[in-house]
Design an enzyme around this catalytic site. Structure first.
Site, PDB file in Angstrom:
ATOM      1  N   ASP A  45      -9.086  39.697  31.488  1.00 16.87           N
ATOM      2  CA  ASP A  45      -9.202  40.711  30.525  1.00 16.87           C
ATOM      3  C   ASP A  45     -10.775  40.932  29.958  1.00 16.87           C
ATOM      4  OD1 ASP A  45      -7.684  41.932  27.850  1.00 16.87           O
ATOM      5  OD2 ASP A  45      -9.307  40.816  27.074  1.00 16.87           O
ATOM      6  N   TYR A  50     -18.325  44.177  26.884  1.00 14.04           N
ATOM      7  CA  TYR A  50     -18.769  42.695  27.238  1.00 14.04           C
ATOM      8  C   TYR A  50     -19.799  42.707  28.214  1.00 14.04           C
ATOM      9  CZ  TYR A  50     -13.869  41.696  25.687  1.00 14.04           C
ATOM     10  OH  TYR A  50     -12.711  41.717  25.014  1.00 14.04           O
ATOM     11  N   LYS A  79     -11.059  47.808  28.435  1.00 15.27           N
ATOM     12  CA  LYS A  79     -11.211  48.607  27.164  1.00 15.27           C
ATOM     13  C   LYS A  79     -12.102  49.801  27.052  1.00 15.27           C
ATOM     14  CE  LYS A  79      -9.643  44.033  25.209  1.00 15.27           C
ATOM     15  NZ  LYS A  79     -10.467  43.224  26.315  1.00 15.27           N
ATOM     16  N   HIS A 112     -10.320  49.707  22.402  1.00 16.92           N
ATOM     17  CA  HIS A 112     -10.816  48.609  21.832  1.00 16.92           C
ATOM     18  C   HIS A 112     -10.686  48.694  20.283  1.00 16.92           C
ATOM     19  CE1 HIS A 112     -13.835  45.169  23.230  1.00 16.92           C
ATOM     20  NE2 HIS A 112     -13.121  44.753  22.190  1.00 16.92           N
ATOM     21  N   SER A 166      -5.848  47.827  20.850  1.00 12.22           N
ATOM     22  CA  SER A 166      -6.412  46.545  20.678  1.00 12.22           C
ATOM     23  C   SER A 166      -7.183  46.635  19.003  1.00 12.22           C
ATOM     24  CB  SER A 166      -7.611  45.866  21.391  1.00 12.22           C
ATOM     25  OG  SER A 166      -8.176  44.962  20.993  1.00 12.22           O
ATOM     26  N   ASN A 279      -5.392  25.006  30.530  1.00 16.12           N
ATOM     27  CA  ASN A 279      -4.882  26.332  29.883  1.00 16.12           C
ATOM     28  C   ASN A 279      -3.920  27.100  30.593  1.00 16.12           C
ATOM     29  OD1 ASN A 279      -6.738  25.549  28.083  1.00 16.12           O
ATOM     30  ND2 ASN A 279      -8.334  26.996  28.615  1.00 16.12           N
TER      31      ASN A 279
END
Length: 318
Positions: A45, A50, A79, A112, A166, A279
């Site tokens: 993702d 970022y 995004k 986003h 998002s 995880n």
């Protein structure tokens, strides 16, 4: 077989547990992606904001070159940033991210935030972040219907296989469904035991919109940013620690399972290889109804990612 969620429109199977690239440094990102693929992760993702999509793409390219995966084995999400909401900039924003990743298409492309801000060419500032060249936030008047119509065209052109939203709340989601030619398939929002958002989750299930929950560990991801708002770590909550001990799992695995057992996809990240593996294995056990209710009982409606904290004009969650 890894757990997946099937998207309504395309029938695409999106991995239930992925790897989030927020806050992964440029210096480590390529190796992080490569090693996560090696450990079994198949969803990454990312986002233009970022600032590490080029390095993430390098890690993916190396994994493909080394025969660990084929492109079609991996699910890549990106995004659209707030400065690309105008119809003439949406495709530009998507293509910029595709170029950085070294890809021809995204498996999922999200808007986003439901916020439009001043456009700044990438040649002048990248990532553009929230602030203009003068250090101030500059919202602009772009109706979201205009943005969404342009995002739908990304599907038509083969640049995105699935599209979604998002940081949208139910009222905006309701509105988008009034005019969408291609309905959003995924909603990515902040959900954790301190912010359970049951009405939004239930509404998405009613619509057939899949949910990806981010910030699964709540305050844990915001401590280094000074944004944990004084909350006790979820990993230290007695309710979660006791369930983890009983199940012989880690507190992190219990928190992730609380989400995935609701049908929510999750995108945790870890710089620790052991935790990274743990995880991914968080869907291998079940919580009882009583345990699920006990974890949900920690809810205090604590929202950690709120643009209002950046500027009062960005009040999207009021």
């Amino acid at each position: 077989m890894a757990a997946t969620v099937t998207l309504k429109r395309t029938g695409a199977k999106m991995p239930l547990v992925g790897f989030g690239l927020w806050k992964v440094t440029k210096e480590t990102c390529a190796d992080t992606v490569y090693n996560a693929i090696k450990a079994g992760y198949r969803l990454f993702d990312g986002a233009s904001d970022y600032g590490n999509e080029k390095e993430a793409g390098q890690g993916l390219a190396r994994a493909i070159k080394d025969g660990l995966v084929k492109r079609e084995d991996v699910w890549i999400t990106s995004k659209l940033w707030n400065s690309y909401h105008a119809k003439e900039h949406v495709e530009e924003g998507c293509k910029l991210s595709l170029e950085l990743w070294g890809l021809e298409y995204f498996d999922l492309y999200l808007v986003h935030f439901p916020i439009s801000i001043e456009y700044i060419p990438a040649s002048k500032k990248f990532p553009q972040e929230w602030w203009g060249l003068d250090g101030k936030v500059h919202p602009v008047n772009v109706p979201f219907q205009e943005t969404w119509a342009a995002v739908e065209k990304l599907v038509d052109k083969g640049l995105a296989k699935n599209i979604g939203l998002s940081n949208f709340q139910s009222s905006l989601l309701y509105d988008v469904h009034r005019y969408a030619r291609i309905e959003p398939q995924v909603l990515q929002v902040e959900i954790h035991p301190y912010l359970t958002q049951e009405p939004l989750v239930n509404y998405c299930k009613l619509l057939g919109v899949a949910i990806t929950a981010y910030s699964s560990f709540g305050p844990q991801g915001y401590v280094e940013l000074g944004g944990h708002k004084g909350a006790v770590s979820l990993l230290e909550q007695d309710v979660i620690v006791k369930i983890a001990s009983k199940k012989q799992k880690t507190p992190a695995q219990v928190i992730l399972r609380w989400a995935t057992q609701q049908g929510l996809a999750v995108i945790p990240k870890s710089n620790n290889h052991q935790r990274l593996v743990e995880n991914l294995a968080s869907t291998t056990f079940d919580l009882s109804d009583e345990e699920m209710r006990a974890i949900s009982g920690l809810n205090i409606n604590l929202r950690l990612n709120d643009p209002y904290d950046i500027d009062p004009s960005l009040v999207i969650f009021a």
